[in-house]
Scaffold this motif. Structure first.
Motif, PDB file in Angstrom:
ATOM      1  N   UNK A   1       0.841  -1.213   0.000  1.00 30.85           N
ATOM      2  CA  UNK A   1       0.000   0.000   0.000  1.00 30.85           C
ATOM      3  C   UNK A   1       0.873   1.257   0.000  1.00 30.85           C
ATOM      4  N   UNK A   2       2.136   1.099  -0.463  1.00 33.08           N
ATOM      5  CA  UNK A   2       3.063   2.243  -0.518  1.00 33.08           C
ATOM      6  C   UNK A   2       3.796   2.223  -1.852  1.00 33.08           C
ATOM      7  N   UNK A   3       4.547   3.298  -2.088  1.00 29.85           N
ATOM      8  CA  UNK A   3       5.516   3.303  -3.180  1.00 29.85           C
ATOM      9  C   UNK A   3       6.882   3.435  -2.529  1.00 29.85           C
ATOM     10  N   UNK A   4       7.875   2.839  -3.147  1.00 24.74           N
ATOM     11  CA  UNK A   4       9.206   2.870  -2.521  1.00 24.74           C
ATOM     12  C   UNK A   4      10.307   3.016  -3.545  1.00 24.74           C
ATOM     13  N   UNK A   5      11.423   3.533  -3.066  1.00 30.29           N
ATOM     14  CA  UNK A   5      12.624   3.640  -3.884  1.00 30.29           C
ATOM     15  C   UNK A   5      13.827   3.449  -2.982  1.00 30.29           C
ATOM     16  N   UNK A   6      14.803   2.672  -3.441  1.00 27.01           N
ATOM     17  CA  UNK A   6      16.069   2.516  -2.734  1.00 27.01           C
ATOM     18  C   UNK A   6      17.143   3.286  -3.504  1.00 27.01           C
TER      19      UNK A   6
ATOM     20  N   UNK B   1       9.846   4.862   1.751  1.00 25.65           N
ATOM     21  CA  UNK B   1       8.529   4.275   1.491  1.00 25.65           C
ATOM     22  C   UNK B   1       7.477   5.334   1.785  1.00 25.65           C
ATOM     23  N   UNK B   2       6.660   5.613   0.776  1.00 25.27           N
ATOM     24  CA  UNK B   2       5.656   6.669   0.925  1.00 25.27           C
ATOM     25  C   UNK B   2       4.252   6.075   0.843  1.00 25.27           C
ATOM     26  N   UNK B   3       3.470   6.368   1.883  1.00 21.79           N
ATOM     27  CA  UNK B   3       2.073   5.954   1.945  1.00 21.79           C
ATOM     28  C   UNK B   3       1.373   6.964   2.855  1.00 21.79           C
ATOM     29  N   UNK B   4       0.095   7.193   2.588  1.00 17.64           N
ATOM     30  CA  UNK B   4      -0.641   8.106   3.467  1.00 17.64           C
ATOM     31  C   UNK B   4      -1.298   7.274   4.555  1.00 17.64           C
TER      32      UNK B   4
ATOM     33  N   UNK C   1      -2.925   7.844   7.218  1.00 16.59           N
ATOM     34  CA  UNK C   1      -4.292   8.167   7.671  1.00 16.59           C
ATOM     35  C   UNK C   1      -5.350   7.680   6.685  1.00 16.59           C
ATOM     36  N   UNK C   2      -4.952   7.456   5.430  1.00 14.37           N
ATOM     37  CA  UNK C   2      -5.907   6.999   4.406  1.00 14.37           C
ATOM     38  C   UNK C   2      -5.712   5.524   4.078  1.00 14.37           C
ATOM     39  N   UNK C   3      -4.591   4.962   4.538  1.00 13.50           N
ATOM     40  CA  UNK C   3      -4.345   3.534   4.315  1.00 13.50           C
ATOM     41  C   UNK C   3      -3.945   3.188   2.905  1.00 13.50           C
ATOM     42  N   UNK C   4      -3.382   4.172   2.216  1.00 12.53           N
ATOM     43  CA  UNK C   4      -2.950   3.859   0.845  1.00 12.53           C
ATOM     44  C   UNK C   4      -2.151   4.993   0.234  1.00 12.53           C
ATOM     45  N   UNK C   5      -2.049   4.962  -1.092  1.00 10.52           N
ATOM     46  CA  UNK C   5      -1.227   5.912  -1.839  1.00 10.52           C
ATOM     47  C   UNK C   5      -2.107   7.074  -2.303  1.00 10.52           C
ATOM     48  N   UNK C   6      -1.730   8.280  -1.922  1.00  6.06           N
ATOM     49  CA  UNK C   6      -2.444   9.482  -2.351  1.00  6.06           C
ATOM     50  C   UNK C   6      -1.491  10.407  -3.113  1.00  6.06           C
ATOM     51  N   UNK C   7      -2.045  11.489  -3.623  1.00  5.10           N
ATOM     52  CA  UNK C   7      -1.223  12.459  -4.355  1.00  5.10           C
ATOM     53  C   UNK C   7      -0.097  12.989  -3.485  1.00  5.10           C
ATOM     54  N   UNK C   8      -0.313  13.039  -2.174  1.00  8.26           N
ATOM     55  CA  UNK C   8       0.739  13.512  -1.257  1.00  8.26           C
ATOM     56  C   UNK C   8       1.992  12.640  -1.367  1.00  8.26           C
ATOM     57  N   UNK C   9       1.768  11.337  -1.570  1.00 10.90           N
ATOM     58  CA  UNK C   9       2.888  10.403  -1.685  1.00 10.90           C
ATOM     59  C   UNK C   9       3.624  10.585  -3.000  1.00 10.90           C
ATOM     60  N   UNK C  10       2.867  10.791  -4.064  1.00 11.29           N
ATOM     61  CA  UNK C  10       3.484  11.016  -5.384  1.00 11.29           C
ATOM     62  C   UNK C  10       4.303  12.309  -5.356  1.00 11.29           C
TER      63      UNK C  10
END
Ligand SMILES: C[C@H](O)[C@H](O)[C@H]1CNC2=NC(N)=NC(=O)C2=N1
Length: 97
Positions: free
Chosen positions: A25-30, A69-72, A74-83
């Protein structure tokens, strides 16, 4: 508040986010930095931006490799804030690479 994005919209956004991929439920980059202090410097720069935005990545630091790792939460998933945060991290990584 930002809404959780549709999978197809996340996939489209990832096409222009170099190095990022979906991780549950996130996006990630190493990102590998030249040195351990360099990794900490990037983390510190990201921390400033995250604090300004009140939107914080989860961070895993292993020697000179940093995984964001970016996930919101409070919303339990990926939002524009994460992008948006992922793009800011890429900009900072380009300066610290
Ligand atoms: C109280 C504070 O505004 C919230 O806890 C913020 C802090 N930073 C955050 N960061 C992330 N990634 N997700 C959140 O839901 C979140 N919430």
């Amino acid at each position: 508040m930002a809404q959780v994005l549709e999978d197809k919209d996340v996939d489209t956004a990832l096409e222009s986010l170099d190095g990022w991929s979906r991780s549950g439920t996130a996006i990630s980059r190493t990102i590998a930095l030249p040195t351990f202090p360099g990794a900490i410097a990037l983390v510190s720069a990201v921390a400033e931006v995250a604090e300004e935005r009140n939107h914080h990545p989860d961070i895993d630091i292993r020697w000179r490799k940093v995984t964001f790792m970016c996930s919101t939460h409070s919303e339990g998933g990926i939002t524009q804030l994460d992008l948006n945060l992922a793009r800011a991290i890429n900009d900072l990584a380009a300066k610290h690479g």
